[in-house]
Design a protein around this motif. Sequence first.
Motif, short mmCIF file in Angstrom:
data_model
loop_
_atom_site.label_atom_id
_atom_site.label_comp_id
_atom_site.label_asym_id
_atom_site.label_seq_id
_atom_site.Cartn_x
_atom_site.Cartn_y
_atom_site.Cartn_z
N MET A 1 -53.17 -27.90 107.72
CA MET A 1 -52.57 -29.16 107.29
C MET A 1 -51.38 -29.50 108.19
O MET A 1 -50.51 -28.66 108.43
CB MET A 1 -52.10 -29.05 105.83
CG MET A 1 -51.47 -30.32 105.29
SD MET A 1 -50.86 -30.14 103.60
CE MET A 1 -49.51 -29.03 103.86
N PRO B 1 -49.23 -44.97 101.53
CA PRO B 1 -49.76 -44.17 100.42
C PRO B 1 -48.77 -44.04 99.27
O PRO B 1 -49.18 -44.02 98.10
CB PRO B 1 -50.04 -42.81 101.07
CG PRO B 1 -50.19 -43.08 102.52
CD PRO B 1 -49.26 -44.22 102.80
N HIS C 1 -57.23 -43.64 98.79
CA HIS C 1 -57.83 -43.00 99.97
C HIS C 1 -56.73 -42.76 101.00
O HIS C 1 -56.19 -43.69 101.58
CB HIS C 1 -58.93 -43.87 100.56
CG HIS C 1 -60.07 -44.15 99.60
ND1 HIS C 1 -61.01 -43.20 99.27
CD2 HIS C 1 -60.37 -45.25 98.88
CE1 HIS C 1 -61.87 -43.71 98.40
NE2 HIS C 1 -61.50 -44.96 98.14
N VAL C 2 -56.39 -41.49 101.21
CA VAL C 2 -55.36 -41.10 102.19
C VAL C 2 -56.05 -40.31 103.29
O VAL C 2 -56.62 -39.24 103.04
CB VAL C 2 -54.26 -40.26 101.52
CG1 VAL C 2 -53.21 -39.84 102.54
CG2 VAL C 2 -53.60 -41.05 100.40
N SER C 3 -56.04 -40.87 104.50
CA SER C 3 -56.74 -40.23 105.62
C SER C 3 -55.94 -39.10 106.24
O SER C 3 -56.50 -38.22 106.89
CB SER C 3 -57.07 -41.28 106.69
OG SER C 3 -55.88 -41.91 107.14
N SER C 4 -54.63 -39.11 106.07
CA SER C 4 -53.80 -38.08 106.70
C SER C 4 -53.96 -36.75 105.97
O SER C 4 -54.30 -36.71 104.79
CB SER C 4 -52.32 -38.50 106.69
OG SER C 4 -51.88 -38.68 105.36
N LYS C 5 -53.71 -35.68 106.68
CA LYS C 5 -53.80 -34.33 106.12
C LYS C 5 -52.38 -33.75 106.04
O LYS C 5 -52.04 -32.83 106.76
CB LYS C 5 -54.71 -33.45 106.99
CG LYS C 5 -56.11 -33.99 107.18
CD LYS C 5 -56.86 -34.06 105.85
CE LYS C 5 -58.29 -34.57 106.06
NZ LYS C 5 -59.03 -34.67 104.78
N ASP C 6 -51.57 -34.29 105.16
CA ASP C 6 -50.19 -33.83 105.04
C ASP C 6 -49.83 -33.75 103.56
O ASP C 6 -50.70 -33.74 102.68
CB ASP C 6 -49.24 -34.77 105.79
CG ASP C 6 -49.45 -36.23 105.42
OD1 ASP C 6 -49.97 -36.48 104.32
OD2 ASP C 6 -49.11 -37.11 106.22
N SER D 1 -51.22 -36.40 101.23
CA SER D 1 -52.60 -36.18 100.82
C SER D 1 -52.67 -35.20 99.65
O SER D 1 -53.41 -35.41 98.69
CB SER D 1 -53.41 -35.64 102.00
OG SER D 1 -54.73 -35.35 101.62
N ASN E 1 -51.52 -37.01 96.60
CA ASN E 1 -52.54 -37.95 96.14
C ASN E 1 -53.65 -37.22 95.37
O ASN E 1 -54.07 -37.66 94.30
CB ASN E 1 -53.13 -38.69 97.34
CG ASN E 1 -54.29 -39.57 96.96
OD1 ASN E 1 -54.14 -40.53 96.24
ND2 ASN E 1 -55.48 -39.23 97.44
N HIS E 2 -54.13 -36.09 95.93
CA HIS E 2 -55.19 -35.33 95.24
C HIS E 2 -54.70 -34.83 93.88
O HIS E 2 -55.44 -34.86 92.89
CB HIS E 2 -55.64 -34.17 96.11
CG HIS E 2 -56.37 -34.59 97.35
ND1 HIS E 2 -57.25 -35.67 97.37
CD2 HIS E 2 -56.35 -34.10 98.63
CE1 HIS E 2 -57.74 -35.81 98.59
NE2 HIS E 2 -57.21 -34.89 99.37
#
Length: 480
Positions: A1, A204, A226-231, A234, A237-238
């Motif tokens: 990440m 986001p 929908h969050v495209s970043s992997k930080d 994200s 958000n999940h």
Amino acid sequence: MRKIRSKLLLAFLILVLLGNVAAFFVYWSSSKITSEYSKSFRSFLLLNDISTEAKTMYEKVNAFAIEKDQAFAKGYAKSKRKMSSYDQALLKDAGLHAAIPSIEKYQYMMRTLINESDATMNHVKKGKIKEYAASVKEVRTVSSYIQEQTMTLLDDELSEYQVLYQSLQKRHQTYALFTLCLFTLSIGIALWMAYIIAGGISRPIVHLSRSAKEVSEGNFDGPNLHVSSKDEISVLNHAFERMRREMKVMIEEMKQKAALDQKIKDMKLKTLQNQMNPHFLFNTLNIVSRMAYLESADATSRLIQSVSTLMRYSLSPLSASVTLEQEVKVVKEYFHIQETRFSDRITCKTTIDESCLSVHIPSLTLQPLVENAFIHGVEPKEEGGLVELSIDRDDGFVMIRIRDNGLGISDQEKKRLLSQEEEDHSDTRSKGHSTGIGLRNVMSRLRLFYGVQDALQIDSKPNEGTTIQLTIPIKEERAC
């Protein structure tokens, strides 16, 4: 990440690198132009030093020839060393004078001056007057020629410098334009990176806050984020989406459980309604039996009708809303049964304001309270028992009072009855009731029906009787 901190550090490093590249280019271009200027001025100074030293050499040689003083010999030796060093410097800087075709001839004259000066010094030391006189003249001639040639070379060098100056000006303009473009590009890249990074963080968060507000308002069916970043955004958000799904499931389960609890309570209430107390039925049937034996069937028929009305009404849903007129009718039927049962021991009275009978109250509200007054109040009295029901209007409320002159209750018992703890229907205090509905059950239904906590008050002292007061708000114009 990839963490947000790593992104920010990378962006900072790129910006620093771009700034350093721009600064290095400015330094390099400035250094190069300065170096070109320095080389040109160094050549001017070198030619000037050669001209000056040529004159000095002649003066030292001539003074030594005239005065034979060793101080002039030492001065000559020093000038000779300088002239030799200038010759070497001119060789190193020959590339600067590529446009000057007479530079080699100029160096030849410098060497000739040194040689002729040495010859003159030797002739003076040996006393060869004729020879050193000719040599001194030759030294003067060469020195004068070097000075003239120096002026010519300086003129040529200045002409060449004019061309060089124009070239440096053009290069300076080019470097300045390139530097401006580089700084503009650096600022553009910096702004673009700031927009990308800030947008990747703020967008986001804005969507997440909007979804959180919807959840706080009870809307759990919003669109998924929908969050495209992997930080960290994200991960947040999940976690929020999982929390929203779990809350939705939990609320649905709570609704189902509440519906099930309500069904269970309704079943319990129906069960209570259908459980006519055996003691009450036994006593009532005994009265019916005696009346049928002692007198005609009219009184017996009236008593049976009252019992039938009471039993039929007790089977109605407890959650139903009825008029006060219906409740009063049932209470009067109950009074008839108890007056028949206790004869002269108990007196029942009613004081009713007819204009208030259209007000709606929960079903089976008054009869359990009146019955409670009989069982726990006046039933133990041998004579002179009184139970009174009064209904009147007071400032937008219907005031219902059920008073008895019985045994009364203690403060501790009154607090227990007015508490909001769930009533234990298996308590022995409910034995003898016709419906099994106690006072606290009535209070609970009044709180739910009117949304207030103090709809029922109890005023009682031991051996001084009890008064139960219901304060019913008038909700409709037609009421009262």
